[in-house]
Write a protein that holds these residues in place. Structure first.
Motif, PDB file in Angstrom:
ATOM      1  N   SER A 410     -18.875   6.369  -8.946  1.00  0.00           N
ATOM      2  CA  SER A 410     -17.539   6.433  -8.363  1.00  0.00           C
ATOM      3  C   SER A 410     -16.660   5.435  -9.110  1.00  0.00           C
ATOM      4  O   SER A 410     -16.937   4.228  -9.082  1.00  0.00           O
ATOM      5  N   SER A 412     -13.912   4.137  -8.432  1.00  0.00           N
ATOM      6  CA  SER A 412     -13.325   3.112  -7.570  1.00  0.00           C
ATOM      7  C   SER A 412     -14.314   1.980  -7.287  1.00  0.00           C
ATOM      8  O   SER A 412     -13.925   0.808  -7.208  1.00  0.00           O
ATOM      9  N   GLN A 413     -15.616   2.320  -7.166  1.00  0.00           N
ATOM     10  CA  GLN A 413     -16.626   1.277  -6.925  1.00  0.00           C
ATOM     11  C   GLN A 413     -16.768   0.361  -8.137  1.00  0.00           C
ATOM     12  O   GLN A 413     -16.812  -0.869  -8.007  1.00  0.00           O
ATOM     13  N   HIS A 415     -14.551   0.001 -10.397  1.00  0.00           N
ATOM     14  CA  HIS A 415     -13.257  -0.663 -10.529  1.00  0.00           C
ATOM     15  C   HIS A 415     -13.251  -1.976  -9.734  1.00  0.00           C
ATOM     16  O   HIS A 415     -12.769  -3.015 -10.220  1.00  0.00           O
ATOM     17  N   ALA A 416     -13.802  -1.940  -8.539  1.00  0.00           N
ATOM     18  CA  ALA A 416     -13.846  -3.151  -7.699  1.00  0.00           C
ATOM     19  C   ALA A 416     -14.652  -4.255  -8.379  1.00  0.00           C
ATOM     20  O   ALA A 416     -14.245  -5.429  -8.386  1.00  0.00           O
ATOM     21  N   GLU A 424     -10.664  -6.363 -15.919  1.00  0.00           N
ATOM     22  CA  GLU A 424      -9.702  -5.271 -15.757  1.00  0.00           C
ATOM     23  C   GLU A 424      -8.746  -5.168 -16.942  1.00  0.00           C
ATOM     24  O   GLU A 424      -8.302  -4.074 -17.301  1.00  0.00           O
ATOM     25  N   TYR A 437     -11.029   7.839 -14.347  1.00  0.00           N
ATOM     26  CA  TYR A 437     -10.098   8.352 -13.325  1.00  0.00           C
ATOM     27  C   TYR A 437      -9.473   9.679 -13.779  1.00  0.00           C
ATOM     28  O   TYR A 437      -9.259  10.587 -12.978  1.00  0.00           O
ATOM     29  N   ASN A 442      -7.393  11.963 -11.205  1.00  0.00           N
ATOM     30  CA  ASN A 442      -6.539  10.957 -10.576  1.00  0.00           C
ATOM     31  C   ASN A 442      -5.609  10.351 -11.633  1.00  0.00           C
ATOM     32  O   ASN A 442      -5.851   9.262 -12.162  1.00  0.00           O
ATOM     33  N   GLU A 445      -3.846   6.721 -10.828  1.00  0.00           N
ATOM     34  CA  GLU A 445      -4.702   5.542 -10.981  1.00  0.00           C
ATOM     35  C   GLU A 445      -5.014   5.299 -12.455  1.00  0.00           C
ATOM     36  O   GLU A 445      -5.049   4.147 -12.907  1.00  0.00           O
TER      37      GLU A 445
END
Length: 866
Positions: A410, A412-413, A415-416, A424, A437, A442, A445
């Motif tokens: 994922s 987003s995971q 990304h965190a 980043e 993304y 997406n 994003e």
């Protein structure tokens, strides 16, 4: 060594001492200093020290230097601490040596403690001590401290300057290194071989080859061109600057060479993609009896990985074990990569497990990458999680690698985690995250991540552009291309490949694709494989199969994409025999074939009505090439049978499939049932399709059309009512035409165009001329329960006819017309367009949801097998 001058501390030195205070003011804390040392190592050092207690300063320094020279840095540090505890004397030489050790151990804490001792004992004015301090700080990434020590040195020699210059290079500050080199010359300091080697290394990293050539001239003038490590640096610089012939010239001119020289040249060949030349040089090296070093093993094993030469890699593996080099972490990692790239991932994992206890972030990243490359993304993700549990911190390569495992990850995971570990803004991580993304659609994003990247390189720009292309956002892709041009970023072959792929979309401007083709020619990238392949695909998908073929014929090298694009392109354009000819050419050349190749071949047979040939190629794929049929292959076969009216054979194949049929297969069968008016089988196909995609309007529309054609208006009404109940909206039919770089859209009965009056006048004129040519409307394609006269009106106002009428009035006589329609062209419009092409003397290309139709002189490329 330089003599020791015990001088009083200046105010600047006092301020620097204050900056070193705090936890470092304890001078030497054994617990801090020895936290990473083994007890056995400490005992060994103590034993050596105890055996020579009375030998004095000279003997102690000799032991320190011996440890340092043999890379026994922990032993050297422990010996020094023992000397300090016992009160044995130390001098500038002792301190210089231990500072070097701290730099090698990357131990800034102990290094600062030694710095304090230097100041307190007055050795900081010793030029060798000052130089060692600069070296230690630069090696431990304390650039500002290193600069401060250098600035405060009252006496500097060439070694001092070279230490700071090399430090800049090690920390990636190549611009500062070059400025320092200029200052050094202005100060009258004559560079030594180490200075030249350091500055050339920085130029190689930056690709500043023009400056490198100037330095090369200075080397020759200084008479240092015969120095081995300067020659090695020149070979390295030219190789990394893609000037491999110049690198080879330097290598051949070297009177004396060491193992590093050979490795630099072999690595240069590998970097420049000259794998055969690299192997030849390695063979020559072996004939000359040059001893194989660990670095050479790692380079040649990497070469084997690049060309997937597993047998030779295994031979090298055996040689590594015989030489006792199998403990080397770099060699083990290189072997692991080689096994992974040669699809022997299980053996790669065995090697990884043998590294237990010494696994670092590089080896973890290599095995994770191996599993990703071999399609085992779930395992890659599990290893990534295990790596973090074991306390190994991922780096930018790790994040970039795991983000390519799209199915298991994922974005987003990850990304965190990237945000938490401050990666980043890294170009490579930001690029991979943005791309990840993009692949899940997406766009917002992906764009946000792209904007956060600190220093966007061409890879980041190209990835963002390709992301827009993948999502079908042509406008976004073109905008990115124009933006990078405005910011002075030079596009590369991958940038052009990305924007050309965007221009292959049905809604993209035809002229825009041609303009980017022209730009690629001006930039010298049109012959790059990825660009020429993208051009073949773009022209084929945009209705210009002749231009696609011209690009294809001019390709010096062709990859599988090029071949597959031509096969599929000819198939989509109704040139089945040409498509099959390309395929047979591939077979005769023993080229690689894949599943996509056979999808194109079977599609060619489908569009040309070659049922027996299609069946033969399907069997060939399975039996001779051992390619397991996918849903797409079965869908092509169902389409092949269905178009030929062999509906029973189609349903029989569906029932024998090793997995449940997908929506595409049922939709294909349902469309054929409408053409061949098979109500019973159509009801079955519609039921299956609705169960899979209840909100897709195609199932309801096709079924209602079957009922309408059969005259069963009651059942048709039920289907329409069901659509209303489920709030399913029918997809409106649109046709697009590009005139003077502007795209115009039309729908049936459209009155929104500014020139609607002229368009409908043209349609009326065409209607008279069509009837004179023998045309009679086929009203069975109007699936409404209305009067015949009204049906004829409805037919005459279909969106494709409006678009063609506009094209006829908006372009000069004889100009080809090309339109795109989102739905399939009806049979009556197909007949009308054939006649228009004849009476107007125009070539008309229509791209509908199914294929390309080339209308010319009253006939169509599909042979009416539309």
């Amino acid at each position: 060594m330089f003599g020791v001058r015990q001088l009083g501390r200046s105010k600047r030195q006092e301020r620097f001492t204050q900056s070193l205070s705090g936890p470092y003011d304890v001078v030497f804390n054994p617990k801090t200093s020895l936290s990473s040392s083994k007890l056995s190592t400490l005992s060994y050092s103590h034993q050596l020290f105890d055996e020579t207690p009375q030998q004095g300063l000279s003997r102690n320094n000799h032991l320190l230097f011996e440890f340092s020279r043999n890379d026994q840095n922990k032993e050297a540090l422990n010996l020094f601490l023992g000397l300090r505890r016992s009160g044995s004397p130390t001098d500038g030489s002792s301190l210089s040596c231990v500072l070097k050790v701290c730099g090698c151990l990357f131990d800034r804490i102990v290094g600062k403690q030694v710095h304090c001792q230097c100041i307190k004992c007055g050795f900081v004015e010793d030029v060798s001590v000052g130089t060692s301090l600069v070296d230690m700080y630069m090696k431990t990434e304390s650039v500002e401290d290193g600069e401060r020590v250098f600035d405060e040195m009252s006496v500097k020699n060439v070694v001092s300057w070279t230490s700071l210059l090399a430090g800049y290079r090690q920390n990636g500050l190549n611009e500062q290194a070059l400025k320092l080199f200029s200052q050094m010359q202005l100060g009258g300091i004559k560079p030594n071989p180490f200075t030249f080697a350091a500055v050339l290394g920085g130029l190689a990293a930056d690709g500043a080859v023009e400056k490198g050539v100037q330095i090369h001239t200075m080397v020759i003038k200084s008479g240092l061109d015969s120095t081995i490590f300067v020659g090695n640096s020149l070979v390295n610089m030219y190789s990394k600057s893609l000037m491999v012939s110049d690198a080879k010239a330097v290598f051949d001119s070297m009177e004396n060479r060491n193992a590093v020289s050979w490795n630099s040249m072999i690595a240069g060949f590998v970097t420049n993609g000259l794998d055969l030349e690299a192997f030849e040089l390695f063979y020559r090296m072996r004939l000359e009896g040059v001893k194989l070093t660990q670095t050479i093993f790692a380079t040649v094993i990497k070469l084997c990985a690049n060309i997937k030469e597993m047998s030779f890699a295994k031979q090298l593996h055996c040689q590594v074990i015989k030489n006792g080099s199998d403990f080397d972490l770099n060699i083990k990692t290189a072997l692991m990569v080689a096994y992974s790239k040669c699809s022997e991932i299980d053996d790669a994992f065995k090697l990884f497990c043998m590294m237990h206890g010494v696994q670092n972030v590089v080896s973890w990243t290599a095995i994770i990458s191996g599993y990703v490359q071999n399609g085992r993304t779930d395992r890659a993700m599990n290893l990534f999680c295990q790596m973090r549990r074991e306390g190994v911190r991922p780096n930018h390569f790790t994040y970039s690698t795991i983000l390519t495992a799209n199915a298991a990850v994922s974005p987003s995971q990850i990304h965190a985690l990237v945000v938490k570990t401050n990666y980043e803004n890294s170009p490579s991580v930001g690029t991979a995250l943005s791309d990840s993304y993009s692949k899940i659609g997406n766009a917002n994003e992906a764009a946000k991540i792209f904007e956060l990247i600190d220093e966007k390189d061409i890879v980041a720009w190209s990835a963002m552009l390709s992301g827009y292309a993948q999502m079908g956002d042509i406008e976004g892709a073109v905008k990115i291309f124009l933006q990078l041009a405005e910011e002075g970023v030079e596009p590369n072959e991958f940038t052009f490949s990305g924007v050309l792929n965007a221009c292959a979309a049905p809604t993209a401007s035809v002229e825009q694709g041609k303009q980017f083709h022209a730009c690629s020619i001006k930039s010298g990238f049109s012959n790059a494989l990825c660009v020429s392949s993208a051009l073949v695909t773009m022209y084929a998908k945009r209705g210009n199969i002749e231009s696609a073929n011209e690009v294809f014929k001019r390709q010096v090298d062709r990859d599988l994409v090029s071949w597959n694009s031509m096969i599929s392109g000819y198939a989509q354009h109704g040139c089945g025999k040409k498509s099959l000819k390309i395929f047979e050419e591939m077979r005769n050349k023993n080229l690689e074939l894949d599943g996509i190749t056979f999808i194109g071949v079977i599609s060619a047979c489908t569009h040309a009505g070659l049922v027996n040939e299609g069946q033969r190629y399907f069997d060939l794929m399975v039996k001779d090439y051992h390619i397991v049929p996918t849903m797409e292959h079965y869908s092509c076969m169902v389409d092949l049978y269905s178009r030929a009216g062999m509906l029973e054979k189609a349903i029989d194949l569906i029932n024998k499939m090793p997995f449940p049929a997908g929506a595409t297969i049922w939709r294909t069968l349902l469309a054929a049932c409408r053409v061949h008016l098979n109500v019973e089988l159509g009801e079955l196909a519609a039921e299956k399709l609705i169960s899979l995609q209840p909100q897709d309007s195609a199932a309801y529309v096709l079924l209602s059309n079957i009922y309408a054609t059969a005259g069963n208006w009651q059942e048709r009404a039920k289907v329409r009512k069901l659509m209303d109940t489920k709030k399913v909206k029918k997809e409106a039919g649109y046709s697009w035409i590009e005139v003077k770089n502007k795209t115009f859209s039309f729908m049936a009965g459209d009155l929104s165009h500014p020139q609607s009056d002229r368009i409908y006048l043209k349609l009326e004129e065409l209607s008279v001329r069509l009837k004179d040519a023998g045309y009679y409307p086929d009203t069975k394609y109007v699936l409404h329960d209305v009067e015949e006269e009204h049906k004829e009106v409805i037919l005459s106002q279909h969106s494709e006819r409006l678009a063609i009428a506009f094209g006829l009035i908006a372009t000069p006589p004889g100009t080809p017309i090309q339109i795109v329609k989102n739905l399939r062209v009806c049979g009556d419009c197909h007949t009308v367009i054939k006649l228009i092409s004849k009476i107007e003397g125009r070539d008309i290309v229509v791209r509908d949801s199914n294929r390309f139709h080339h209308f010319k002189g009253g006939s169509c490329s599909c042979g009416d097998y539309w």
